[in-house]
Design a protein around this motif. Sequence first.
Motif, PDB file in Angstrom:
ATOM      1  N   TYR A   1       0.824  -1.211   0.000  1.00 56.22           N
ATOM      2  CA  TYR A   1       0.000   0.000   0.000  1.00 56.22           C
ATOM      3  C   TYR A   1       0.856   1.259   0.000  1.00 56.22           C
ATOM      4  O   TYR A   1       0.568   2.227  -0.714  1.00 56.22           O
ATOM      5  CB  TYR A   1      -0.923  -0.010   1.219  1.00 56.22           C
ATOM      6  CG  TYR A   1      -1.774   1.231   1.361  1.00 56.22           C
ATOM      7  CD1 TYR A   1      -2.753   1.543   0.424  1.00 56.22           C
ATOM      8  CD2 TYR A   1      -1.603   2.094   2.444  1.00 56.22           C
ATOM      9  CE1 TYR A   1      -3.534   2.683   0.550  1.00 56.22           C
ATOM     10  CE2 TYR A   1      -2.382   3.228   2.596  1.00 56.22           C
ATOM     11  CZ  TYR A   1      -3.346   3.521   1.645  1.00 56.22           C
ATOM     12  OH  TYR A   1      -4.116   4.645   1.781  1.00 56.22           O
ATOM     13  N   ASP A   2       1.931   1.268   0.804  1.00 51.68           N
ATOM     14  CA  ASP A   2       2.762   2.467   0.903  1.00 51.68           C
ATOM     15  C   ASP A   2       4.253   2.129   0.840  1.00 51.68           C
ATOM     16  O   ASP A   2       5.082   2.847   1.387  1.00 51.68           O
ATOM     17  CB  ASP A   2       2.448   3.235   2.188  1.00 51.68           C
ATOM     18  CG  ASP A   2       2.748   2.421   3.444  1.00 51.68           C
ATOM     19  OD1 ASP A   2       3.128   1.238   3.315  1.00 51.68           O
ATOM     20  OD2 ASP A   2       2.596   2.970   4.556  1.00 51.68           O
ATOM     21  N   ASP A   3       4.590   1.024   0.147  1.00 50.03           N
ATOM     22  CA  ASP A   3       5.989   0.588   0.180  1.00 50.03           C
ATOM     23  C   ASP A   3       6.926   1.466  -0.647  1.00 50.03           C
ATOM     24  O   ASP A   3       8.141   1.311  -0.559  1.00 50.03           O
ATOM     25  CB  ASP A   3       6.126  -0.878  -0.243  1.00 50.03           C
ATOM     26  CG  ASP A   3       5.480  -1.187  -1.581  1.00 50.03           C
ATOM     27  OD1 ASP A   3       4.856  -0.286  -2.167  1.00 50.03           O
ATOM     28  OD2 ASP A   3       5.598  -2.341  -2.031  1.00 50.03           O
ATOM     29  N   PHE A   4       6.377   2.404  -1.423  1.00 50.46           N
ATOM     30  CA  PHE A   4       7.223   3.353  -2.152  1.00 50.46           C
ATOM     31  C   PHE A   4       7.365   4.685  -1.420  1.00 50.46           C
ATOM     32  O   PHE A   4       8.178   5.530  -1.807  1.00 50.46           O
ATOM     33  CB  PHE A   4       6.643   3.643  -3.543  1.00 50.46           C
ATOM     34  CG  PHE A   4       7.038   2.650  -4.596  1.00 50.46           C
ATOM     35  CD1 PHE A   4       8.209   1.919  -4.492  1.00 50.46           C
ATOM     36  CD2 PHE A   4       6.227   2.463  -5.710  1.00 50.46           C
ATOM     37  CE1 PHE A   4       8.572   1.007  -5.461  1.00 50.46           C
ATOM     38  CE2 PHE A   4       6.584   1.555  -6.691  1.00 50.46           C
ATOM     39  CZ  PHE A   4       7.757   0.822  -6.573  1.00 50.46           C
ATOM     40  N   LEU A   5       6.558   4.890  -0.381  1.00 49.19           N
ATOM     41  CA  LEU A   5       6.461   6.212   0.222  1.00 49.19           C
ATOM     42  C   LEU A   5       7.795   6.698   0.780  1.00 49.19           C
ATOM     43  O   LEU A   5       8.241   7.812   0.472  1.00 49.19           O
ATOM     44  CB  LEU A   5       5.399   6.210   1.317  1.00 49.19           C
ATOM     45  CG  LEU A   5       5.195   7.519   2.064  1.00 49.19           C
ATOM     46  CD1 LEU A   5       4.832   8.639   1.100  1.00 49.19           C
ATOM     47  CD2 LEU A   5       4.111   7.365   3.128  1.00 49.19           C
ATOM     48  N   GLU A   6       8.431   5.903   1.618  1.00 52.36           N
ATOM     49  CA  GLU A   6       9.699   6.337   2.206  1.00 52.36           C
ATOM     50  C   GLU A   6      10.782   6.477   1.151  1.00 52.36           C
ATOM     51  O   GLU A   6      11.636   7.365   1.222  1.00 52.36           O
ATOM     52  CB  GLU A   6      10.132   5.363   3.298  1.00 52.36           C
ATOM     53  CG  GLU A   6       9.286   5.444   4.559  1.00 52.36           C
ATOM     54  CD  GLU A   6       9.262   6.868   5.131  1.00 52.36           C
ATOM     55  OE1 GLU A   6      10.344   7.441   5.352  1.00 52.36           O
ATOM     56  OE2 GLU A   6       8.154   7.400   5.329  1.00 52.36           O
ATOM     57  N   MET A   7      10.755   5.604   0.139  1.00 58.15           N
ATOM     58  CA  MET A   7      11.722   5.718  -0.958  1.00 58.15           C
ATOM     59  C   MET A   7      11.538   7.050  -1.684  1.00 58.15           C
ATOM     60  O   MET A   7      12.507   7.744  -1.998  1.00 58.15           O
ATOM     61  CB  MET A   7      11.548   4.563  -1.942  1.00 58.15           C
ATOM     62  CG  MET A   7      11.854   3.197  -1.363  1.00 58.15           C
ATOM     63  SD  MET A   7      11.551   1.870  -2.564  1.00 58.15           S
ATOM     64  CE  MET A   7      12.829   2.219  -3.764  1.00 58.15           C
ATOM     65  N   ALA A   8      10.280   7.398  -1.955  1.00 59.60           N
ATOM     66  CA  ALA A   8      10.004   8.653  -2.662  1.00 59.60           C
ATOM     67  C   ALA A   8      10.429   9.852  -1.829  1.00 59.60           C
ATOM     68  O   ALA A   8      11.011  10.813  -2.346  1.00 59.60           O
ATOM     69  CB  ALA A   8       8.521   8.740  -3.004  1.00 59.60           C
TER      70      ALA A   8
END
Length: 407
Positions: A373-380
């Motif tokens: 669901y939010d596994d790209f959020l911290e990367m972004a």
Amino acid sequence: KPRVTEVPQGSRGVMIDDTTSLRWAAFDFPASEISMAALRLQKAKTFDDFRGAVTRFGALDANWIYSDRLGNIGYQLGAPVPVRDFDTYVRQKASDPRAVWRGYRALDETPHALNPAQGFLASCNNQPVAQKAWPYPIPGFYDPYRITRATALLQSRRTPDEMRAMQLDLTSGLSTRWKALAAEGANAAGLQEEARMLAQWDGAMTSDSKAAALFAVWWRELPHAIFEDELASDWGLGRVLLDEALTTNAPAIDDSRTPNVETKVDMSARAMREAKPIAAGRTWGQACTLLVKHPLSRVKILDRWLHLNRGPFPGAGDPGTLNANFHGYHEASHSFRTAIGPSMRFVLDWSDVDAFTLTGALGQSGNPFSPHYDDFLEMARHGEAWTMPFTKEKVHARKASMVTLTP
């Protein structure tokens, strides 16, 4: 409340208050043609194939950039360009036969480029051609800021790692252009500490910068100072004219309510006096925040139950940075709130397609119970890129799971 109806007599558009008719090019392209254009784009093998496809999406898309494994790069304006014999910024009389579109410009008459001598192409919602040198007007409201930063960086940055760094760049073309005026205004307002801070600032809209916060508030207050005498409580409408007014030293800069003739430094000082207590010594990350909202979070009980939203996080960037942050202002809290940012970032090197990197904004799933669901959020947020291979063997080697659809 304005009443909207269809425009009669075969002209595709809308009518407001039965007095003003508007026409949109997208109404001239049937859905079937747009669907076929999408299919043609998937099968494009040459720049000409590409151009023929992206110019048939109606008015849904504007600027398209092309590249291929042979090293070609190209640009095409996707939106159709109507043939018009009138000033599009001026309301026309319906009785005037000249106030009618005469079809659209042919493909080869639309802005495009292939393998320019400068060795790169960039598009940031900017004016696509040098208007004075172009044979016909292409009116519109264009972004003049991000393209200047992109062009400067592309003079020397070409590697994949340098491209990824560019996408995260927080030096604002907007602040770089006008921070000297902000510093002059602070000095004229007797705010010596703020003047020194702005004069020494590099124009980077980083979350830890107090100068960035002060500049953003000053830029918001500046149209208030300049346009309130002409527009009263509607002074916010002057935002679209602000850059033009400052660049040309337009007569609108003078406050018609006073006997003196004010300069843009005078107006900068007026705006800075208003900006200082609003900025209140905050950093940009304190004054501007990002809240990632799920559409269903409007139902408060669902948000509390499912934890749909993410944030708020400290903001960074502004409309003039390559890592863009288009924000609105919240009057009650005297703060900025991010409304639009990059939906994704990717870098492709045709010599190594399996090294393709992608960064999304949130995740790969709209399901809040999913680990994706939010596994790209911290990367972004931290500028990290995810390597996404293209070839079948590499994809299968890195798969976490696989869904098989059986007829």
